[in-house]
Design an enzyme around this catalytic site. Sequence first.
Site, short mmCIF file in Angstrom:
data_model
loop_
_atom_site.label_atom_id
_atom_site.label_comp_id
_atom_site.label_asym_id
_atom_site.label_seq_id
_atom_site.Cartn_x
_atom_site.Cartn_y
_atom_site.Cartn_z
N GLY A 103 -5.60 1.58 5.88
CA GLY A 103 -4.97 0.29 5.58
C GLY A 103 -5.87 -0.88 5.97
O GLY A 103 -5.91 -1.91 5.28
N ASP A 104 -6.58 -0.73 7.08
CA ASP A 104 -7.48 -1.80 7.52
C ASP A 104 -8.64 -1.96 6.54
O ASP A 104 -9.05 -3.08 6.22
CB ASP A 104 -8.02 -1.50 8.92
N THR A 108 0.85 -1.20 0.00
CA THR A 108 0.00 0.00 0.00
C THR A 108 0.88 1.25 0.00
O THR A 108 1.91 1.31 0.67
CB THR A 108 -0.94 0.00 1.22
O1 RIB Z 1 -5.01 0.83 11.94
C1 RIB Z 1 -5.69 1.73 12.77
C2 RIB Z 1 -5.85 1.15 14.13
O2 RIB Z 1 -4.59 1.00 14.72
C3 RIB Z 1 -6.64 2.02 15.09
O3 RIB Z 1 -8.02 1.78 15.06
C4 RIB Z 1 -6.00 1.70 16.43
O4 RIB Z 1 -6.83 1.02 17.31
C5 RIB Z 1 -4.75 0.89 16.11
O5 RIB Z 1 -4.93 -0.44 16.36
#
Ligand code: RIB
Length: 301
Positions: free
Chosen positions: A246-247, A213
Amino acid sequence: MSRIVVVGSINMDLVTLAPRFPGPGETLLGSRFLTAHGGKGANQAVAAARLGASVSMVGALGRDAFGDQLHAGLASEGIDLAHVARLDDEGSGSASITVAASENQIIVVPAANARVTPAQVEAARETIARADAVLVQLEIPLDAVEATLRLGRALAVPVILNPAPAQKLPAEWLGLASYLTPNQHELATALGEDAHTDFRELMRRAPCPVVLTRGGEGAWYRDHAQPEPAQQPGFAVDAIDTTGAGDTFNGALAVFLHEGLPAAVRKACAAAALSVTRLGAQGGMPWQPELDAFLADRSRP
Ligand code: RIB
């Protein structure tokens, strides 16, 4: 409908908006404070669920007020929590996040997340066996990450390893992952390589397919069938808060993996772009119709 299992962290995010990041010993006045549901594992689970997947989560929460709120939030997204432990003797994970000019700084206190075990992963064997893909990150103990990689391999279920936060990892583990999804810094750290090495060269050196990414610039990807890295450009948006982008990318990638890597990476970039347009890690994560509309709009000549 894709079936996704996420093995990972669940945090309460304590978010402060500030005009800039404070220096050491400096006190600043912020403009807003909020609590928001987060944790890399939970964020990826929510991203996948909103995009239409059937999602199960393996993780741990304290039996405290944050734990109750986070559990209720994940349940309200339709996520199966049968493998999320509630601990009587440990608090829930938290993250102190400062957001300034759409960038963030984060300090995570793992708490209950540090008690996720290989036995918990093994207890989810039947759920994992039925999954189309498994997502795992590095905010839980590394023995639980390793157990996830080995179980996925044993069951022939693809495991996406998001190596965040950055840590050096044994090369053997990287070889067990079906896809590694780092940013450039995380890739160099995971491989134990110089951070200044060209990222395309790092991608070639990785012992598994890599989806790298690049923030607003999109993503590069390389799998076994395609030895040279290819690029998916980013989608231009007005960024408010990049926390959880990223999540969102990882959750979407898992959901659309069955469409092939180029299509999945394109949709993951679009979902991540939408996610940064609202505050909070889960605040901007799109639902399927929103993503479809965005992609249709951006495909018009
Ligand atoms: O990737 C973002 C996350 O990283 C946040 O929500 C925080 O909790 C950390 O884990």
